[in-house]
Design a protein around this motif. Structure first.
Motif, short mmCIF file in Angstrom:
data_model
loop_
_atom_site.label_atom_id
_atom_site.label_comp_id
_atom_site.label_asym_id
_atom_site.label_seq_id
_atom_site.Cartn_x
_atom_site.Cartn_y
_atom_site.Cartn_z
N LYS A 3 0.85 -1.19 0.00
CA LYS A 3 0.00 0.00 0.00
C LYS A 3 0.88 1.24 0.00
O LYS A 3 1.94 1.27 0.61
CB LYS A 3 -0.90 0.01 1.23
CG LYS A 3 -1.90 -1.11 1.26
CD LYS A 3 -2.76 -1.02 2.48
CE LYS A 3 -3.75 -2.16 2.52
NZ LYS A 3 -4.59 -2.11 3.72
N TYR A 45 0.99 5.35 0.79
CA TYR A 45 0.32 6.45 1.47
C TYR A 45 0.93 7.75 1.00
O TYR A 45 2.12 7.83 0.72
CB TYR A 45 0.49 6.32 2.99
CG TYR A 45 -0.14 5.07 3.55
CD1 TYR A 45 -1.49 5.00 3.76
CD2 TYR A 45 0.64 3.96 3.85
CE1 TYR A 45 -2.08 3.85 4.27
CE2 TYR A 45 0.08 2.81 4.36
CZ TYR A 45 -1.28 2.77 4.56
OH TYR A 45 -1.84 1.64 5.05
N TYR A 70 1.76 10.49 2.61
CA TYR A 70 2.03 11.20 3.86
C TYR A 70 2.92 12.39 3.58
O TYR A 70 3.95 12.28 2.93
CB TYR A 70 2.72 10.26 4.86
CG TYR A 70 3.19 10.95 6.11
CD1 TYR A 70 2.29 11.39 7.07
CD2 TYR A 70 4.54 11.19 6.31
CE1 TYR A 70 2.72 12.02 8.21
CE2 TYR A 70 4.98 11.83 7.44
CZ TYR A 70 4.07 12.24 8.39
OH TYR A 70 4.50 12.88 9.51
#
Length: 95
Positions: free
Chosen positions: A10, A12, A14
């Motif tokens: 996965k 992200y 961020y």
């Protein structure tokens, strides 16, 4: 979940809250890497040795630290030879 299919990691998106700089905030880099030739992805012992020699030759040492280090190393070697009771007379010429 199949046998032939691998699982994807996965991702992200961020973004650190207080980071406004350029580049990746997660990159670990030494602050002197931009000024040294010897730091980096040098592969092979010969390349590392050649880079270290060229860095030593191009270093403008105005304080005499390199000479001082050589004197300290020579003194420590002589102290070590004295401690192990090495006979230095083998280096003198006998007639």
């Amino acid at each position: 979940m199949g046998i032939l299919n691998t699982r994807k990691n996965k991702r992200y998106s961020y973004q650190p809250r207080y980071y406004n700089g350029e580049g990746s905030p997660f990159e670990l880099k030494h602050k002197f890497d931009d000024y040294r030739v010897t730091a980096g992805s040098n592969k092979g012992l010969k390349t590392k040795f050649n880079n270290a020699i060229s860095d030593y030759k191009s270093n403008n040492d105005t304080t005499g630290a390199n000479r001082r280090v050589l004197y300290i190393i020579a003194a420590l070697i002589l102290v070590f030879l004295f401690i192990i009771d090495f006979d230095l007379s083998i280096f003198s010429f006998k007639r």
